[in-house]
Structures are given as C-alpha cells and as structure tokens.
Motif scaffolding. Structure first.
Motif, PDB file in Angstrom:
ATOM      1  N   PRO A   1       1.789   4.910   0.313  1.00  0.00           N
ATOM      2  CA  PRO A   1       1.193   6.125   0.863  1.00  0.00           C
ATOM      3  C   PRO A   1       1.337   7.332  -0.070  1.00  0.00           C
ATOM      4  N   TRP A   2       2.317   7.304  -0.964  1.00  0.00           N
ATOM      5  CA  TRP A   2       2.548   8.445  -1.845  1.00  0.00           C
ATOM      6  C   TRP A   2       1.597   8.462  -3.036  1.00  0.00           C
TER       7      TRP A   2
ATOM      8  N   GLN B   1       0.854  -1.192   0.000  1.00  0.00           N
ATOM      9  CA  GLN B   1       0.000   0.000   0.000  1.00  0.00           C
ATOM     10  C   GLN B   1       0.886   1.237   0.000  1.00  0.00           C
TER      11      GLN B   1
ATOM     12  N   ASN C   1      -1.477   7.666  -3.089  1.00  0.00           N
ATOM     13  CA  ASN C   1      -2.772   8.207  -2.654  1.00  0.00           C
ATOM     14  C   ASN C   1      -2.723   9.724  -2.549  1.00  0.00           C
ATOM     15  N   SER C   2      -1.612  10.230  -2.065  1.00  0.00           N
ATOM     16  CA  SER C   2      -1.493  11.664  -1.826  1.00  0.00           C
ATOM     17  C   SER C   2      -1.104  12.460  -3.059  1.00  0.00           C
TER      18      SER C   2
END
Length: 132
Positions: free
Chosen positions: A97-98, A95, A100-101
C-alpha cells in the motif's frame, strides 16, 4: 525464524537416509525422535521434490535419491514449502500500500537487498555440508 521445525525434521530425515539403505518411516521417526505422522507428511514433500524414493508395501520404505552435495539448504526449504522471506513484502504477490501512495518504498528496496544476500547464503550451503 527461517528454519522451521518442518525443515529441521526434513534435515533429520535426510540424515537418517544418508547411508543409502531402505528405511521405514517408523524406523526413521524412532531414530530421529520425530512424530511419525509429521514424518509421513515431510517424506511426501521430499519424494515430490525428487530427493527421496518411497516404496510402498510390506517390504517398502524410503531411500535417498538426491545427491546432497548438489542440493542446497535453499532448495530443501523450497521443497518443504518454506519461505526465507524477511518480510511479507518480499513475496512477489504482495500488494504494497505504501509504494502506491509514496512511490518506491525505501523499506522494501532495502529489505530486498538483504533478502538477496540471505538467499545467496542459503544457496551456498549444500545439505551434505550441513549433515556431515
């Protein structure tokens, strides 16, 4: 490191079995300078992958069953449970995190291109090529 000690030992075990004869684990471990307990663990994985046959009992041992000319280094690594991933983000379960952002992660997409080439290289080399 891509080739772990376990994969290296698996290659050595397969090398010991290339004569097609039945070999005991103790004999393989001694000839290939492997810790016998570790050899048992690897033999179980090789048998599970259908690369070798293990016969139990006093007259038992191990015998090569796979055609090493048609088995790639990549397949061996998968059988052993090794991953050739460059990064954790190459795992399909990762998953990020980057992403998504920031939308699509450029690092991931560039590493994925390299990963594809690496996997292709590992698939091109047969175990027979490596062991001969």
């Amino acid at each position: 490191m891509l080739i772990t000690r376990e994969t290296d030992y698996a290659l050595r075990i397969l090398r010991a079995l290339t004569d097609g004869e039945l070999h005991t684990v103790g004999q393989i471990a001694q000839d290939e300078l492997l810790p016998q307990a570790f050899a048992y663990k690897i033999l179980k994985k090789l048998a599970g992958a259908g690369l070798i046959q293990v016969t139990r009992g006093t007259t038992g041992g191990c015998r090569l069953t796979a055609d090493l000319a048609n088995t790639s280094l990549h397949e061996l690594m998968v059988a052993i449970g090794e991953r050739s991933n460059l990064s954790a983000c190459m795992d399909s379960q990762y998953q990020c995190p980057w992403s998504n952002s920031y939308g699509a992660c450029k690092v991931h997409s560039n590493l994925a291109k390299i990963q594809e080439k690496l996997d292709g290289e590992l698939q091109q080399y047969s175990l027979a090529d490596i062991l001969s």
